[in-house]
Write an enzyme that holds these catalytic residues in place. Sequence first.
Site, PDB file in Angstrom:
ATOM      1  N   HIS A 107       9.833 -18.695  -1.972  1.00 48.36           N
ATOM      2  CA  HIS A 107       9.913 -17.551  -1.086  1.00 48.36           C
ATOM      3  C   HIS A 107       9.399 -17.505  -1.078  1.00 48.36           C
ATOM      4  O   HIS A 107       7.810 -17.601  -2.052  1.00 48.36           O
ATOM      5  CB  HIS A 107      10.260 -15.997  -2.525  1.00 48.36           C
ATOM      6  CG  HIS A 107      11.083 -14.972  -1.306  1.00 48.36           C
ATOM      7  ND1 HIS A 107      11.218 -14.244  -0.676  1.00 48.36           N
ATOM      8  CD2 HIS A 107      11.581 -13.748  -2.455  1.00 48.36           C
ATOM      9  CE1 HIS A 107      11.725 -13.514   0.084  1.00 48.36           C
ATOM     10  NE2 HIS A 107      12.005 -12.974  -1.253  1.00 48.36           N
ATOM     11  N   ASP A 151      10.473 -13.157  -8.821  1.00 47.47           N
ATOM     12  CA  ASP A 151       9.786 -13.081  -8.424  1.00 47.47           C
ATOM     13  C   ASP A 151       8.670 -11.472  -9.410  1.00 47.47           C
ATOM     14  O   ASP A 151       7.548 -11.751  -9.355  1.00 47.47           O
ATOM     15  CB  ASP A 151       9.976 -12.516  -6.991  1.00 47.47           C
ATOM     16  CG  ASP A 151      11.387 -12.962  -6.469  1.00 47.47           C
ATOM     17  OD1 ASP A 151      10.275 -14.062  -5.567  1.00 47.47           O
ATOM     18  OD2 ASP A 151      11.651 -12.116  -5.647  1.00 47.47           O
ATOM     19  N   GLU A 193      43.229  -6.639   5.567  1.00 49.86           N
ATOM     20  CA  GLU A 193      42.512  -6.123   7.079  1.00 49.86           C
ATOM     21  C   GLU A 193      41.372  -5.922   6.468  1.00 49.86           C
ATOM     22  O   GLU A 193      40.465  -6.544   8.029  1.00 49.86           O
ATOM     23  CB  GLU A 193      43.587  -5.557   7.298  1.00 49.86           C
ATOM     24  CG  GLU A 193      44.930  -5.313   7.657  1.00 49.86           C
ATOM     25  CD  GLU A 193      45.158  -6.092   8.896  1.00 49.86           C
ATOM     26  OE1 GLU A 193      44.714  -6.723   9.375  1.00 49.86           O
ATOM     27  OE2 GLU A 193      46.261  -6.016   8.551  1.00 49.86           O
ATOM     28  N   ASP A 237      13.854 -12.427   4.775  1.00 45.57           N
ATOM     29  CA  ASP A 237      14.852 -12.860   3.806  1.00 45.57           C
ATOM     30  C   ASP A 237      15.330 -11.396   3.175  1.00 45.57           C
ATOM     31  O   ASP A 237      16.245 -11.483   3.139  1.00 45.57           O
ATOM     32  CB  ASP A 237      13.486 -13.661   3.087  1.00 45.57           C
ATOM     33  CG  ASP A 237      15.022 -13.787   1.926  1.00 45.57           C
ATOM     34  OD1 ASP A 237      15.723 -14.812   1.846  1.00 45.57           O
ATOM     35  OD2 ASP A 237      13.797 -13.307   0.577  1.00 45.57           O
TER      36      ASP A 237
HETATM   37  N1  LIG Z   1      18.337 -16.909  -6.183  1.00 42.70           N
HETATM   38  C1  LIG Z   1      18.319 -17.492  -5.126  1.00 42.70           C
HETATM   39  O1  LIG Z   1      19.963 -17.834  -4.224  1.00 42.70           O
HETATM   40  C2  LIG Z   1      17.413 -17.286  -3.982  1.00 42.70           C
HETATM   41  C3  LIG Z   1      17.519 -18.217  -2.918  1.00 42.70           C
HETATM   42  C4  LIG Z   1      16.480 -19.473  -2.311  1.00 42.70           C
HETATM   43  C5  LIG Z   1      15.237 -18.793  -3.313  1.00 42.70           C
HETATM   44  N2  LIG Z   1      15.049 -18.014  -4.256  1.00 42.70           N
HETATM   45  C6  LIG Z   1      13.745 -17.645  -4.982  1.00 42.70           C
HETATM   46  O2  LIG Z   1      13.688 -19.090  -5.687  1.00 42.70           O
HETATM   47  C7  LIG Z   1      12.697 -18.235  -6.841  1.00 42.70           C
HETATM   48  C8  LIG Z   1      13.629 -18.385  -7.932  1.00 42.70           C
HETATM   49  O3  LIG Z   1      14.572 -17.219  -7.779  1.00 42.70           O
HETATM   50  P1  LIG Z   1      16.021 -17.427  -9.200  1.00 42.70           P
HETATM   51  O4  LIG Z   1      17.095 -16.008  -8.371  1.00 42.70           O
HETATM   52  O5  LIG Z   1      16.029 -18.866  -9.147  1.00 42.70           O
HETATM   53  O6  LIG Z   1      15.372 -16.164 -10.681  1.00 42.70           O
HETATM   54  P2  LIG Z   1      16.161 -16.557 -11.859  1.00 42.70           P
HETATM   55  O7  LIG Z   1      17.685 -16.142 -11.561  1.00 42.70           O
HETATM   56  O8  LIG Z   1      15.766 -14.852 -11.850  1.00 42.70           O
HETATM   57  O9  LIG Z   1      15.616 -16.672 -12.383  1.00 42.70           O
HETATM   58  C9  LIG Z   1      14.764 -16.259 -13.663  1.00 42.70           C
HETATM   59  C10 LIG Z   1      13.980 -18.143 -14.387  1.00 42.70           C
HETATM   60  O10 LIG Z   1      12.433 -16.982 -13.937  1.00 42.70           O
HETATM   61  C11 LIG Z   1      11.760 -17.114 -16.311  1.00 42.70           C
HETATM   62  N3  LIG Z   1      11.721 -16.179 -16.810  1.00 42.70           N
HETATM   63  C12 LIG Z   1      11.937 -15.050 -15.827  1.00 42.70           C
HETATM   64  N4  LIG Z   1      11.426 -14.678 -16.410  1.00 42.70           N
HETATM   65  C13 LIG Z   1       9.505 -14.263 -17.146  1.00 42.70           C
HETATM   66  C14 LIG Z   1       8.922 -14.608 -18.129  1.00 42.70           C
HETATM   67  N5  LIG Z   1       8.474 -12.839 -18.459  1.00 42.70           N
HETATM   68  N6  LIG Z   1       8.090 -15.539 -18.592  1.00 42.70           N
HETATM   69  C15 LIG Z   1       8.679 -16.914 -18.149  1.00 42.70           C
HETATM   70  N7  LIG Z   1      10.182 -16.953 -17.757  1.00 42.70           N
HETATM   71  C16 LIG Z   1      10.608 -16.404 -16.853  1.00 42.70           C
HETATM   72  C17 LIG Z   1      13.747 -16.933 -16.328  1.00 42.70           C
HETATM   73  O11 LIG Z   1      14.116 -17.358 -18.100  1.00 42.70           O
HETATM   74  P3  LIG Z   1      15.189 -17.060 -19.008  1.00 42.70           P
HETATM   75  O12 LIG Z   1      15.871 -17.752 -18.528  1.00 42.70           O
HETATM   76  O13 LIG Z   1      14.475 -17.400 -20.307  1.00 42.70           O
HETATM   77  O14 LIG Z   1      14.874 -15.361 -18.398  1.00 42.70           O
HETATM   78  C18 LIG Z   1      14.497 -17.789 -15.151  1.00 42.70           C
HETATM   79  O15 LIG Z   1      14.013 -19.237 -15.945  1.00 42.70           O
HETATM   80  C19 LIG Z   1      12.649 -16.323  -6.655  1.00 42.70           C
HETATM   81  O16 LIG Z   1      10.742 -17.036  -5.408  1.00 42.70           O
HETATM   82  C20 LIG Z   1      13.851 -16.455  -5.564  1.00 42.70           C
HETATM   83  O17 LIG Z   1      12.962 -15.603  -3.945  1.00 42.70           O
HETATM   84  C21 LIG Z   1      16.190 -17.680  -4.614  1.00 42.70           C
END
Ligand SMILES: NC(=O)c1ccc[n+]([C@@H]2O[C@H](COP(=O)([O-])OP(=O)(O)OC[C@H]3O[C@@H](n4cnc5c(N)ncnc54)[C@H](OP(=O)(O)O)[C@@H]3O)[C@@H](O)[C@H]2O)c1
Length: 415
Positions: free
Chosen positions: A191, A167, A311, A275
């Site tokens: 999201h 996010d 427990e 959420d």
């Molecule tokens: N996680 C869950 O369980 C879940 C469930 C339902 C919905 N969602 C939604 O799905 C979406 C993704 O969530 P997530 O948990 O998968 O997020 P995340 O694991 O934190 O994914 C981050 C992704 O964003 C990239 N990223 C981060 N900073 C960046 C930047 N400055 N420039 C370019 N890329 C960048 C990361 O690349 P790097 O690896 O290279 O940093 C990684 O591929 C969100 O909207 C979340 O609310 C998540």
Amino acid sequence: MESPMLTTSRRSSSCVGRGMIKNRTMTTTARDITLSMILLKRRSPPVPQIPFRPGPSRKTGWPYPLDKAANLFYQFVLLVQPEDVNQHLRHRLVQAWGNELVYLSLGVQGPGQACNLRDNGFNVIVGQRPGKTYEKAVADGWVPGETLFGIEEACQKGTIIMCLLSDAAVMSVWPTIKPYLTPGKALYFSHGFAITWNDRTGVVPPKDIDVIMVAPKGSGTSLRTMFLEGRGLNSSYAVYQDATGKAFDKTIALGIGIGSGYLFETTFIREATSDLTGERGSLMGAIQGLLLAQYEVLRENGHTPSEAFNETVEELTQSLMPLFAKNGMDWMYANCSTTAQRGALDWMTPFHDAIKPVVQKLYASVKSGNEAQISIDSNSKPDYREKLNAELKALRESEMWQTAVTVRKLRPENN
Ligand SMILES: NC(=O)c1ccc[n+]([C@@H]2O[C@H](COP(=O)([O-])OP(=O)(O)OC[C@H]3O[C@@H](n4cnc5c(N)ncnc54)[C@H](OP(=O)(O)O)[C@@H]3O)[C@@H](O)[C@H]2O)c1
């Protein structure tokens, strides 16, 4: 977690069973697809079930999960002969998603959605910044220059931009993405955060694109695992902006494609607020608070770590949760000892009364945008990752979770 039966009886909202695709009269006039489905099922002859058989379907070459989807689709539409269903569904999906789907970033949620879509026959390309995750994507079979690109190039190629960046990252990457959101394209989220609080995130999409959401109610890992098991994870869906007139089709097609169990309708704001409340409340924050409070009281009264943990946590996760998941809490209450029954019935109200004001405070903090702001502020700090790791380390090293490590090792299946 929303029960389809509750949904139908409580309000005229909708749930779309796995594989459900738009029936135009129903989706444009009424949103109560679950109720419609139940009525159709009652009136219809028995539907042939397609047994779980991973891999491409022999008839059409369409992989299994959409066979199952098509089966449900058949229950819903009824006009289509079973042998035509896959083709019909495929046609609808292809119509909806155009040439290419872009999947932005393989974080936690990303890999599950991307792999499920790919296995379902969707045309997926990934946009990932260089680094460790990019290398992992290569190891997972995404091919640089073919199915794996940098974020900008992927956005340029794609017709549906699936924005699954964290996010906080959405805000910083938004200026890069925005120029590629040309008329007719779709922007997809999992999201409602970025759009709901766009006065704070700055994510304001152009008016001539579709803005849609499918939000799985669980992690990307569960989404993938359940898909491979032939099950599905429930997701909510919403259309925020329908510029093409096909936004709903795209949403449902993607909801099916990513491996949802069933889809229930929401809006971006409702998804974002429920959420954030859920993860801070009963799913994560409140449950840790409750378990720790009980563990501490038992320990303060001389119970051993093993006893306090068994427990408080082990019995809950190993014995009760699977039954709770399968049959519901009402069943649990009806199927325990009379001593447990009496105590649970007597104590549920004091717990409820103590906790409800906290949930009300939490909801108000979410609704006001305060929780979003806290998240934005903390995620934007340069030392965020170090501070987070320190907090997580403290949790990991707490007595209760160290006891958990020992207890898990002692489980027969781990010996
Ligand atoms: N996680 C869950 O369980 C879940 C469930 C339902 C919905 N969602 C939604 O799905 C979406 C993704 O969530 P997530 O948990 O998968 O997020 P995340 O694991 O934190 O994914 C981050 C992704 O964003 C990239 N990223 C981060 N900073 C960046 C930047 N400055 N420039 C370019 N890329 C960048 C990361 O690349 P790097 O690896 O290279 O940093 C990684 O591929 C969100 O909207 C979340 O609310 C998540």
